[in-house]
Design an enzyme around this catalytic site. Structure first.
Site, mmCIF file in Angstrom:
data_model
loop_
_atom_site.group_PDB
_atom_site.id
_atom_site.type_symbol
_atom_site.label_atom_id
_atom_site.label_comp_id
_atom_site.label_asym_id
_atom_site.label_seq_id
_atom_site.Cartn_x
_atom_site.Cartn_y
_atom_site.Cartn_z
ATOM 1 N N GLU A 105 0.447 -1.041 9.800
ATOM 2 C CA GLU A 105 -0.815 -0.205 9.904
ATOM 3 C C GLU A 105 -1.728 -0.868 9.495
ATOM 4 O O GLU A 105 -1.583 -1.361 8.695
ATOM 5 C CB GLU A 105 -0.899 1.224 9.586
ATOM 6 C CG GLU A 105 0.169 2.231 9.149
ATOM 7 C CD GLU A 105 0.153 3.622 7.901
ATOM 8 O OE1 GLU A 105 1.218 3.737 7.468
ATOM 9 O OE2 GLU A 105 -1.403 3.662 7.576
ATOM 10 N N CYS A 133 5.097 -2.870 -0.281
ATOM 11 C CA CYS A 133 4.958 -3.370 -1.187
ATOM 12 C C CYS A 133 6.094 -3.316 -2.847
ATOM 13 O O CYS A 133 6.474 -2.130 -2.934
ATOM 14 C CB CYS A 133 2.872 -3.003 -1.994
ATOM 15 S SG CYS A 133 2.753 -4.082 -3.082
ATOM 16 N N GLY A 180 0.285 -3.700 1.608
ATOM 17 C CA GLY A 180 1.152 -4.327 1.261
ATOM 18 C C GLY A 180 0.082 -5.824 0.065
ATOM 19 O O GLY A 180 -0.961 -4.561 -0.249
ATOM 20 N N GLU A 181 0.556 -6.432 -0.813
ATOM 21 C CA GLU A 181 -0.045 -7.140 -1.539
ATOM 22 C C GLU A 181 -0.690 -8.459 -1.153
ATOM 23 O O GLU A 181 0.734 -9.421 -1.241
ATOM 24 C CB GLU A 181 0.272 -7.462 -3.151
ATOM 25 C CG GLU A 181 0.150 -7.766 -3.977
ATOM 26 C CD GLU A 181 -1.411 -7.592 -4.549
ATOM 27 O OE1 GLU A 181 -2.528 -6.764 -4.987
ATOM 28 O OE2 GLU A 181 -2.701 -9.280 -4.173
ATOM 29 N N SER A 212 -8.239 -7.967 -0.874
ATOM 30 C CA SER A 212 -8.218 -6.407 -2.078
ATOM 31 C C SER A 212 -7.139 -7.249 -2.648
ATOM 32 O O SER A 212 -5.843 -7.248 -2.078
ATOM 33 C CB SER A 212 -8.414 -5.299 -1.468
ATOM 34 O OG SER A 212 -7.817 -4.864 -2.857
ATOM 35 N N SER A 235 -8.790 -4.184 -7.402
ATOM 36 C CA SER A 235 -7.834 -2.978 -7.721
ATOM 37 C C SER A 235 -7.581 -2.624 -9.142
ATOM 38 O O SER A 235 -6.439 -2.882 -9.847
ATOM 39 C CB SER A 235 -6.924 -2.743 -7.292
ATOM 40 O OG SER A 235 -6.541 -2.922 -5.790
ATOM 41 N N LEU A 236 -9.349 -2.347 -9.591
ATOM 42 C CA LEU A 236 -8.773 -1.818 -11.809
ATOM 43 C C LEU A 236 -8.195 -0.818 -11.195
ATOM 44 O O LEU A 236 -7.371 -1.329 -12.096
ATOM 45 C CB LEU A 236 -10.255 -2.292 -11.576
ATOM 46 C CG LEU A 236 -10.554 -2.754 -13.420
ATOM 47 C CD1 LEU A 236 -9.475 -3.597 -13.738
ATOM 48 C CD2 LEU A 236 -11.642 -2.834 -13.766
ATOM 49 N N HIS A 237 -9.174 0.662 -10.904
ATOM 50 C CA HIS A 237 -8.905 1.567 -11.233
ATOM 51 C C HIS A 237 -8.405 2.008 -12.777
ATOM 52 O O HIS A 237 -7.369 3.295 -12.671
ATOM 53 C CB HIS A 237 -7.110 2.283 -10.513
ATOM 54 C CG HIS A 237 -6.996 1.387 -9.295
ATOM 55 N ND1 HIS A 237 -8.223 1.382 -8.478
ATOM 56 C CD2 HIS A 237 -6.406 1.071 -8.049
ATOM 57 C CE1 HIS A 237 -7.826 0.732 -7.320
ATOM 58 N NE2 HIS A 237 -6.795 0.731 -6.715
ATOM 59 N N ASN A 311 -7.642 9.513 -2.350
ATOM 60 C CA ASN A 311 -7.057 10.271 -1.105
ATOM 61 C C ASN A 311 -5.669 11.015 -2.061
ATOM 62 O O ASN A 311 -4.883 10.239 -1.711
ATOM 63 C CB ASN A 311 -6.753 9.398 -0.115
ATOM 64 C CG ASN A 311 -7.720 9.201 1.281
ATOM 65 O OD1 ASN A 311 -8.594 10.344 1.476
ATOM 66 N ND2 ASN A 311 -8.640 8.116 0.790
ATOM 67 N N CYS A 354 -3.651 4.107 2.892
ATOM 68 C CA CYS A 354 -2.603 3.448 4.102
ATOM 69 C C CYS A 354 -1.859 3.536 3.638
ATOM 70 O O CYS A 354 -1.604 3.306 2.423
ATOM 71 C CB CYS A 354 -2.965 1.579 4.234
ATOM 72 S SG CYS A 354 -3.572 0.956 5.766
HETATM 73 N N1 SAH Z 1 -2.478 -4.268 -2.520
HETATM 74 C C1 SAH Z 1 -3.441 -4.927 -2.285
HETATM 75 C C2 SAH Z 1 -4.481 -4.322 -0.991
HETATM 76 C C3 SAH Z 1 -4.136 -3.451 -0.196
HETATM 77 S S1 SAH Z 1 -4.786 -1.660 -0.963
HETATM 78 C C4 SAH Z 1 -4.711 -3.906 -3.401
HETATM 79 O O1 SAH Z 1 -3.965 -2.544 -4.433
HETATM 80 O O2 SAH Z 1 -5.489 -4.289 -4.249
HETATM 81 C C5 SAH Z 1 -6.198 -1.558 -0.914
HETATM 82 C C6 SAH Z 1 -6.916 -0.327 -1.829
HETATM 83 O O3 SAH Z 1 -6.270 0.731 -1.508
HETATM 84 C C7 SAH Z 1 -6.652 -0.985 -3.113
HETATM 85 O O4 SAH Z 1 -7.583 -0.499 -3.683
HETATM 86 C C8 SAH Z 1 -5.768 0.871 -3.763
HETATM 87 O O5 SAH Z 1 -5.465 0.786 -4.739
HETATM 88 C C9 SAH Z 1 -6.164 1.685 -3.004
HETATM 89 N N2 SAH Z 1 -5.157 2.734 -2.399
HETATM 90 C C10 SAH Z 1 -4.508 2.613 -2.310
HETATM 91 N N3 SAH Z 1 -3.728 4.263 -2.666
HETATM 92 C C11 SAH Z 1 -4.980 5.023 -2.795
HETATM 93 C C12 SAH Z 1 -5.264 5.781 -2.374
HETATM 94 N N4 SAH Z 1 -4.085 7.371 -2.100
HETATM 95 N N5 SAH Z 1 -5.848 6.510 -2.365
HETATM 96 C C13 SAH Z 1 -7.227 5.972 -2.401
HETATM 97 N N6 SAH Z 1 -7.258 4.175 -2.221
HETATM 98 C C14 SAH Z 1 -5.740 4.236 -2.443
HETATM 99 FE FE1 SF4 Z 2 0.501 -2.109 -3.529
HETATM 100 FE FE2 SF4 Z 2 -1.850 -2.126 -3.689
HETATM 101 FE FE3 SF4 Z 2 -0.285 -0.040 -3.322
HETATM 102 FE FE4 SF4 Z 2 -0.506 -0.922 -5.526
HETATM 103 S S1 SF4 Z 2 -2.411 -0.482 -4.794
HETATM 104 S S2 SF4 Z 2 1.175 -0.412 -4.348
HETATM 105 S S3 SF4 Z 2 -0.513 -3.364 -5.145
HETATM 106 S S4 SF4 Z 2 -0.511 -1.820 -1.822
#
Ligand code: SAH
Ligand code: SF4
Length: 374
Positions: A105, A133, A180-181, A212, A235-237, A311, A354
């Protein structure tokens, strides 16, 4: 979860390379081997990136024998369009099919919200770096069925070339926030970055590219050692290990302390602004205590904070907090003086995280088993 070269090799398909995955230096070497004049390289690159040739046969100022040699050795476009969702002035999601039947995507976002790009009214492309991923964050659609394989450099560049061709617009900003990462596919990522930023290539400035990562500390250091000024988003979260451990398995490998050590190193080396991404998941990581710790950590790094209301993902039970709580969380961070952004969309289905389109497509074809209905 290994990031060594052996794992990169084993997940990269053995096929003839595409011209989209070659740097200028690669082409110079190849043309030298064929005893062709070096200026031919510039001609090929102009056909690909300036004139946007549809095939090697379109490269009319190359002799027939050269074109034949190129065709024997290289593929050209390797992605084909499956669906496009959304319209010109909104976010558009593209689903592409890869040569081996897998899907990827790419998302086009019309006006940058000023966070990753320098100016508004710019076009941002959100690209994928892998099919699936391996990192398995509990909230994320991309990780639901594990890692299928790395994308090759030409598949990363190809996403940008395809969305420019299909939209008729030039991409100004690139964010590696699709599936993906990216830092787990570092070799291909580096090559793709060379092609995307090359003046002979897509010519997009490094300052307009954001990677990211979920926090692969050793690779963050490698990225810092590159001379280019690529932007980084983390992506700290979760602001503490106990919260992050619950939703991001990567934290057991590189915990917050190790992650922040690598971020300080990155900051010293590149002095680029870092962004801490923080999705808000109801009852999981959205306490105001987390907001205060997040603010402290951001301050130490002079980082921006981007708060993202979660989301929802089909098949997963996580929920976003109500708008009022999201604003409270954002204000708690912002009131400490940290630059904090948050965007709450009304209809967020097209903006949905995504990975879901591909998951649906691949599970409907029986390629993967995923907890999403086809
Ligand atoms: N793997 C990398 C890049 C891809 S994810 C990473 O994790 O940073 C891109 C961003 O989308 C990341 O910050 C991820 O945590 C966030 N993300 C993944 N699923 C999500 C969701 N359902 N709602 C909002 N953000 C989300
Ligand atoms: Fe992979 Fe990034 Fe999704 Fe975590 S947030 S599963 S590292 S794509």
């Amino acid at each position: 979860m290994s990031t060594d070269t052996a794992s990169i090799k084993s997940t990269t398909p053995p096929i003839s390379p595409s011209l989209f995955g070659l740097t200028k230096d690669d082409l110079v070497e190849i043309f030298k081997q064929h005893d062709e004049k070096p200026y031919r390289v510039d001609q090929v690159l102009e056909w690909i990136y300036k004139h946007r040739a549809g095939s090697i046969d379109d490269m009319l100022n190359l002799s027939q024998p050269i074109r034949e040699k190129l065709k024997q050795q290289f593929r050209f476009k390797t992605l084909s369009k499956v669906t496009i969702q959304g319209s010109e002035d909104t976010t558009r999601k593209y689903l592409f099919k890869l040569h081996d039947g897998r899907y990827v995507e790419t998302v086009l976002i019309p006006a940058s919200k000023g966070l990753y790009g320098d100016k508004a009214d710019r076009l941002t492309a959100c690209v994928s770096s892998q099919v699936g991923c391996a990192y398995g964050c509990k909230f994320c659609a991309s990780g639901l069925a594990g890692l299928a394989r790395n994308l090759t450099a030409d598949e990363i560049v190809g996403q940008l070339m395809m969305v420019e061709e299909l939209s008729g617009q030039k991409v100004n900003n690139v964010v590696f926030m699709g599936m993906g990462e990216p830092l787990a596919n570092f070799k291909n990522l580096e090559k793709a970055l060379d092609i995307i930023t090359g003046q002979w290539g897509m010519n997009i400035g490094a300052r307009h590219i954001t990677i990211s990562t979920s926090g692969l500390a050793p690779v963050i250091k490698k990225l810092a050692d590159r001379p280019q000024q690529i932007r980084l988003a983390i992506s700290l979260h979760g602001a503490t290990d106990d919260v992050r451990d619950k939703i991001m398995p990567v934290n057991s490998k590189w915990n917050i302390e190790e992650l922040f050590n690598s971020l300080h190193y990155y900051k010293e080396k590149s002095n680029k602004r870092l962004t801490l991404e923080y999705i808000l998941i109801k009852g999981v990581n959205d306490s105001l205590e987390q907001a205060r710790i997040l603010a402290k950590r951001a301050k130490g790094l002079k980082a921006l904070v981007n708060v993202i209301p979660y989301n929802t993902v089909e098949g997963l039970d996580w929920e976003r907090p109500d708008d009022e709580h999201c604003y409270k969380f954002r204000n708690t961070v912002r009131d400490t003086g940290v630059v904090t952004t948050m965007r709450i969309e009304k209809g967020h289905d097209i903006d949905a995280a995504c990975g879901q389109l591909r998951l649906k497509q691949e599970s409907s074809e029986g390629i993967i088993k995923a907890p999403i209905k086809a």
